[in-house]
Design a protein around this motif. Sequence first.
Motif, mmCIF file in Angstrom:
data_model
loop_
_atom_site.group_PDB
_atom_site.id
_atom_site.type_symbol
_atom_site.label_atom_id
_atom_site.label_comp_id
_atom_site.label_asym_id
_atom_site.label_seq_id
_atom_site.Cartn_x
_atom_site.Cartn_y
_atom_site.Cartn_z
ATOM 1 N N ALA A 81 0.859 -1.172 0.000
ATOM 2 C CA ALA A 81 0.000 0.000 0.000
ATOM 3 C C ALA A 81 0.899 1.226 0.000
ATOM 4 N N HIS A 82 0.592 2.145 -0.893
ATOM 5 C CA HIS A 82 1.367 3.382 -0.966
ATOM 6 C C HIS A 82 0.464 4.561 -0.676
ATOM 7 N N GLU A 83 1.023 5.557 -0.060
ATOM 8 C CA GLU A 83 0.308 6.816 0.020
ATOM 9 C C GLU A 83 1.133 7.881 -0.677
ATOM 10 N N THR A 84 0.451 8.907 -1.125
ATOM 11 C CA THR A 84 1.118 9.978 -1.839
ATOM 12 C C THR A 84 1.288 11.146 -0.881
ATOM 13 N N VAL A 85 2.528 11.476 -0.617
ATOM 14 C CA VAL A 85 2.840 12.561 0.310
ATOM 15 C C VAL A 85 3.733 13.551 -0.417
ATOM 16 N N ASP A 86 3.281 14.783 -0.497
ATOM 17 C CA ASP A 86 4.044 15.815 -1.203
ATOM 18 C C ASP A 86 4.471 15.337 -2.590
ATOM 19 N N ALA A 87 3.542 14.769 -3.308
ATOM 20 C CA ALA A 87 3.728 14.359 -4.693
ATOM 21 C C ALA A 87 4.679 13.194 -4.884
ATOM 22 N N SER A 88 5.122 12.572 -3.815
ATOM 23 C CA SER A 88 5.899 11.352 -3.998
ATOM 24 C C SER A 88 5.266 10.230 -3.197
ATOM 25 N N MET A 89 5.545 9.012 -3.627
ATOM 26 C CA MET A 89 4.883 7.872 -3.008
ATOM 27 C C MET A 89 5.732 7.308 -1.897
ATOM 28 N N GLN A 90 5.072 6.878 -0.858
ATOM 29 C CA GLN A 90 5.794 6.120 0.144
ATOM 30 C C GLN A 90 4.942 4.983 0.646
ATOM 31 N N GLU A 91 5.612 3.957 1.097
ATOM 32 C CA GLU A 91 4.888 2.787 1.565
ATOM 33 C C GLU A 91 4.157 3.126 2.859
ATOM 34 N N ALA A 92 2.929 2.659 2.939
ATOM 35 C CA ALA A 92 2.131 2.896 4.140
ATOM 36 C C ALA A 92 1.915 1.563 4.842
ATOM 37 N N LYS A 93 2.127 1.554 6.118
ATOM 38 C CA LYS A 93 1.942 0.323 6.885
ATOM 39 C C LYS A 93 0.798 0.501 7.868
ATOM 40 N N ASP A 94 0.065 -0.563 8.104
ATOM 41 C CA ASP A 94 -0.981 -0.562 9.113
ATOM 42 C C ASP A 94 -1.918 0.629 8.956
ATOM 43 N N ILE A 95 -2.612 0.644 7.846
ATOM 44 C CA ILE A 95 -3.485 1.774 7.531
ATOM 45 C C ILE A 95 -4.843 1.578 8.200
ATOM 46 N N ALA A 96 -5.287 2.581 8.904
ATOM 47 C CA ALA A 96 -6.530 2.474 9.667
ATOM 48 C C ALA A 96 -7.751 2.492 8.750
ATOM 49 N N VAL A 97 -8.716 1.668 9.097
ATOM 50 C CA VAL A 97 -10.048 1.752 8.509
ATOM 51 C C VAL A 97 -10.949 2.179 9.667
ATOM 52 N N PRO A 98 -11.314 3.451 9.744
ATOM 53 C CA PRO A 98 -12.006 3.944 10.937
ATOM 54 C C PRO A 98 -13.372 3.294 11.119
ATOM 55 N N ALA A 99 -13.809 3.222 12.356
ATOM 56 C CA ALA A 99 -15.175 2.777 12.642
ATOM 57 C C ALA A 99 -16.138 3.685 11.882
ATOM 58 N N HIS A 100 -17.117 3.080 11.238
ATOM 59 C CA HIS A 100 -18.099 3.825 10.434
ATOM 60 C C HIS A 100 -17.406 4.729 9.416
ATOM 61 N N GLY A 101 -16.308 4.281 8.888
ATOM 62 C CA GLY A 101 -15.559 5.116 7.953
ATOM 63 C C GLY A 101 -15.052 4.307 6.775
ATOM 64 N N GLN A 102 -14.161 4.918 6.034
ATOM 65 C CA GLN A 102 -13.647 4.287 4.828
ATOM 66 C C GLN A 102 -12.144 4.451 4.716
ATOM 67 N N LEU A 103 -11.562 3.491 4.067
ATOM 68 C CA LEU A 103 -10.187 3.617 3.598
ATOM 69 C C LEU A 103 -10.282 3.655 2.081
ATOM 70 N N VAL A 104 -9.825 4.742 1.495
ATOM 71 C CA VAL A 104 -10.012 4.926 0.058
ATOM 72 C C VAL A 104 -8.668 4.920 -0.654
ATOM 73 N N PHE A 105 -8.538 4.018 -1.593
ATOM 74 C CA PHE A 105 -7.400 4.042 -2.510
ATOM 75 C C PHE A 105 -7.920 4.593 -3.816
ATOM 76 N N LYS A 106 -7.391 5.734 -4.235
ATOM 77 C CA LYS A 106 -7.897 6.316 -5.469
ATOM 78 C C LYS A 106 -6.762 6.982 -6.226
ATOM 79 N N SER A 107 -6.993 7.158 -7.496
ATOM 80 C CA SER A 107 -5.973 7.746 -8.355
ATOM 81 C C SER A 107 -5.544 9.096 -7.800
ATOM 82 N N GLY A 108 -4.246 9.296 -7.653
ATOM 83 C CA GLY A 108 -3.728 10.538 -7.120
ATOM 84 C C GLY A 108 -3.535 10.514 -5.617
#
Length: 156
Positions: A81-108
């Motif tokens: 899983a990667h997240e985009t931080v300041d226009a560059s990608m970095q690996e994300a570990k242990d990404i939270a899926v909040p209660a009554h919430g969403q984890l969204v992977f989307k373009s950009g």
Amino acid sequence: MRRLVAPVTVLSGALVLAGCGSGDTQADSQADSKAELSVSGAYMPQPVSDSMAAGFLTVTNKGGTKDELTSVTSDVGEVTAHETVDASMQEAKDIAVPAHGQLVFKSGGSHLMFEKLKRKPKQGEKVTVQLHFAESGTVTVEIPVKSATYSPKTGH
Ligand SMILES: [Cu+2]
């Protein structure tokens, strides 16, 4: 750090916490229920590269307990899983899926990064991934491969 080959629009915000009427809502009767995950909107643009691809999907948690995406596996290659931080990608570990919430992977934004592909996914095929969650265990998702320029309708 390698860059995605496909052009991406850089947006801020790796996590979108609030849902926005996606149409598959379900009555939530328990205030402190367990995490209850579902996956929607999965797709992979047909990769331009022979070795890398990106995947997008939304994990919705209808339960009252947060969960965490701890790892992703697939038979087509290595997935992180990667997240985009300041226009560059970095690996994300242990990404939270909040209660009554969403984890969204989307373009950009955040995305699933497929590397060391054993085969190049083609439009019309499906790529199977296993999402491993701390609370909910493993969720298997079939990700349809779309055209290289595919972008989903947002449904708003
Ligand atoms: Cu990436």
